[in-house]
Enzyme design. Structure first.
Site, PDB file in Angstrom:
ATOM      1  N   TYR A  94      -5.510  45.187  -2.079  1.00  0.00           N
ATOM      2  CA  TYR A  94      -4.641  44.637  -3.111  1.00  0.00           C
ATOM      3  C   TYR A  94      -5.379  43.574  -3.925  1.00  0.00           C
ATOM      4  O   TYR A  94      -5.953  42.635  -3.374  1.00  0.00           O
ATOM      5  CB  TYR A  94      -3.414  44.019  -2.443  1.00  0.00           C
ATOM      6  CG  TYR A  94      -2.263  43.693  -3.360  1.00  0.00           C
ATOM      7  CD1 TYR A  94      -1.423  44.697  -3.824  1.00  0.00           C
ATOM      8  CD2 TYR A  94      -1.998  42.383  -3.730  1.00  0.00           C
ATOM      9  CE1 TYR A  94      -0.349  44.401  -4.634  1.00  0.00           C
ATOM     10  CE2 TYR A  94      -0.930  42.077  -4.547  1.00  0.00           C
ATOM     11  CZ  TYR A  94      -0.106  43.094  -5.000  1.00  0.00           C
ATOM     12  OH  TYR A  94       0.958  42.791  -5.811  1.00  0.00           O
ATOM     13  N   SER A 189      -6.300  47.668   4.043  1.00  0.00           N
ATOM     14  CA  SER A 189      -5.048  47.096   3.567  1.00  0.00           C
ATOM     15  C   SER A 189      -4.354  48.055   2.601  1.00  0.00           C
ATOM     16  O   SER A 189      -3.965  49.151   2.990  1.00  0.00           O
ATOM     17  CB  SER A 189      -5.310  45.718   2.949  1.00  0.00           C
ATOM     18  OG  SER A 189      -4.096  45.032   2.718  1.00  0.00           O
ATOM     19  N   GLN A 190      -4.206  47.687   1.332  1.00  0.00           N
ATOM     20  CA  GLN A 190      -3.628  48.611   0.361  1.00  0.00           C
ATOM     21  C   GLN A 190      -4.378  49.943   0.379  1.00  0.00           C
ATOM     22  O   GLN A 190      -3.769  51.015   0.315  1.00  0.00           O
ATOM     23  CB  GLN A 190      -3.696  48.014  -1.040  1.00  0.00           C
ATOM     24  CG  GLN A 190      -3.232  48.946  -2.147  1.00  0.00           C
ATOM     25  CD  GLN A 190      -3.405  48.322  -3.515  1.00  0.00           C
ATOM     26  OE1 GLN A 190      -2.427  47.896  -4.123  1.00  0.00           O
ATOM     27  NE2 GLN A 190      -4.617  48.244  -4.005  1.00  0.00           N
ATOM     28  N   ASP A 275      -2.583  39.470  12.360  1.00  0.00           N
ATOM     29  CA  ASP A 275      -2.496  39.733  10.929  1.00  0.00           C
ATOM     30  C   ASP A 275      -1.141  39.289  10.391  1.00  0.00           C
ATOM     31  O   ASP A 275      -0.104  39.851  10.746  1.00  0.00           O
ATOM     32  CB  ASP A 275      -2.713  41.236  10.694  1.00  0.00           C
ATOM     33  CG  ASP A 275      -2.945  41.595   9.245  1.00  0.00           C
ATOM     34  OD1 ASP A 275      -2.583  40.804   8.361  1.00  0.00           O
ATOM     35  OD2 ASP A 275      -3.487  42.686   8.999  1.00  0.00           O
ATOM     36  N   HIS A 304      -6.088  39.365   9.021  1.00  0.00           N
ATOM     37  CA  HIS A 304      -6.152  40.512   8.115  1.00  0.00           C
ATOM     38  C   HIS A 304      -7.586  40.943   7.804  1.00  0.00           C
ATOM     39  O   HIS A 304      -7.800  42.044   7.302  1.00  0.00           O
ATOM     40  CB  HIS A 304      -5.398  40.190   6.819  1.00  0.00           C
ATOM     41  CG  HIS A 304      -5.108  41.386   5.984  1.00  0.00           C
ATOM     42  ND1 HIS A 304      -4.403  42.479   6.460  1.00  0.00           N
ATOM     43  CD2 HIS A 304      -5.434  41.681   4.686  1.00  0.00           C
ATOM     44  CE1 HIS A 304      -4.312  43.386   5.504  1.00  0.00           C
ATOM     45  NE2 HIS A 304      -4.928  42.941   4.421  1.00  0.00           N
TER      46      HIS A 304
END
Length: 334
Positions: A94, A189-190, A275, A304
């Site tokens: 992101y 992540s994203q 996270d 994260h």
């Protein structure tokens, strides 16, 4: 920082009720078959650039994404190859864009083709982007992308981004130097959430590597995540108190935990137990629902950032073993 989420033993068996929205498969079939096209070029473009590297070829990529609008990327390939290449298609976290031409060389140095997809509208971090998001529904009432067009699945931002990701995989399958039987999708992540979405929408992938994946069990994530971006959903619902049900209905079409139930390719997940951005229970929701062969690496004391370069080592070994067991799908086309 101690975990505020479920302990590992509970995460490993965590399979919450997550109702599939009506017409989920039909929605995605229609999106990918009938995505609006504005008349832009319908062929990917690969333009070689000189970025000073002698052992890696780099191409400036433009792929017709959602609506035919161009999505940028970088394709990096080792110099001197004569056989069809295995390919890693990477989706970004992101806020990240594709960055500079000479970055992210690991996969090409390992002997694979590596496509990095720019994310439309993003790239405000150090890794800049080159793909605009000017489609209807692009605006939102809170900063960020998680609530852009969230009033309906048809206008939601991630409908466009997931379509872009599928189109990039398709472009690699048609590339004359790529073996279509050896394509792996990955992302952090994203990017991990997008890899999972693609795993449920594209048949015949060789593998899937979602790291600390975003967009999984979105209702839980929006309620427990301590840091953005999931907090964008909470901020939106603070303003629009009467839209909770409709917002989560829209988001259910984009929940990677649903796409995971349609996947068949082998997968290597990573999850970080501390996270606060993508809580581990949400990542394990997707992992535990993933329908293909799967394995997971757990980083118990990481946030994260996950496994970072330690996990890259795991991925390199996993992809090598995966590709070694697959037949070559085609010869190089001239």
């Amino acid at each position: 920082m101690p975990s505020a989420d479920l302990p590992l033993a509970e995460c490993l068996t965590y399979r919450p009720e997550l109702p599939l929205p009506d017409g989920f498969d039909d929605f995605w079939s229609a999106t990918l078959v009938e995505a609006p096209h504005d008349g832009a070029s319908d062929k990917p473009r690969f333009e070689e650039v000189d970025c000073g590297l002698s052992q890696v070829r780099t191409y400036d990529v433009s792929v017709p994404g959602y609506g035919g609008r161009p999505v940028s990327g970088w394709l990096r390939m080792p110099v001197g190859t004569t056989e069809p290449l295995g390919c890693v298609v990477e989706f970004l976290g992101y806020g990240r864009g594709r960055g500079l031409a000479h970055e992210q060389l690991m996969w090409a140095c390992a002997g694979y083709a590596h496509l990095v997809m720019d994310t439309r509208g993003q790239g405000w971090s150090a890794a800049g982007g080159d793909t605009a998001d000017t489609d209807p529904g692009a605006s939102g009432t809170v900063p960020g992308f998680l609530t852009r067009g969230v009033e309906s699945p048809e206008t939601y931002y991630y409908r466009r981004v997931v379509t872009d990701a599928v189109r990039c995989v398709e472009a690699m399958r048609e590339h004359p130097e790529i073996d279509p039987a050896r394509i792996v999708v990955t992302g952090v992540s994203q990017g991990g959430g997008l890899a999972l979405a693609v795993s449920g929408l594209v048949e015949g992938l060789a593998g899937v590597m979602p790291d600390v994946p975003f967009l999984c069990n979105i209702p839980r994530a929006a309620r427990i995540a301590g840091l953005p971006p999931y907090t964008e959903i909470a901020a939106y619902l603070q303003l629009h108190r009467d839209r909770t049900a409709s917002v989560f209905h829209t988001l259910s079409y984009f929940d990677a935990a649903h796409h995971a139930t349609r996947a068949t390719a082998p997968a290597l997940f990573s999850v970080a137990m501390m996270d606060e951005i993508c809580p581990p229970s949400t990542c394990f929701t997707a992992y535990n629902r993933y329908a293909g062969p799967k394995d997971v690496r757990v980083y118990e004391f990481n946030g994260h950032e996950g496994g970072t370069e330690h996990h890259r080592s795991e991925q390199l070994a996993w992809v090598r073993a995966l590709f070694a067991g697959l037949p070559t799908g085609q010869a190089v086309r001239s």
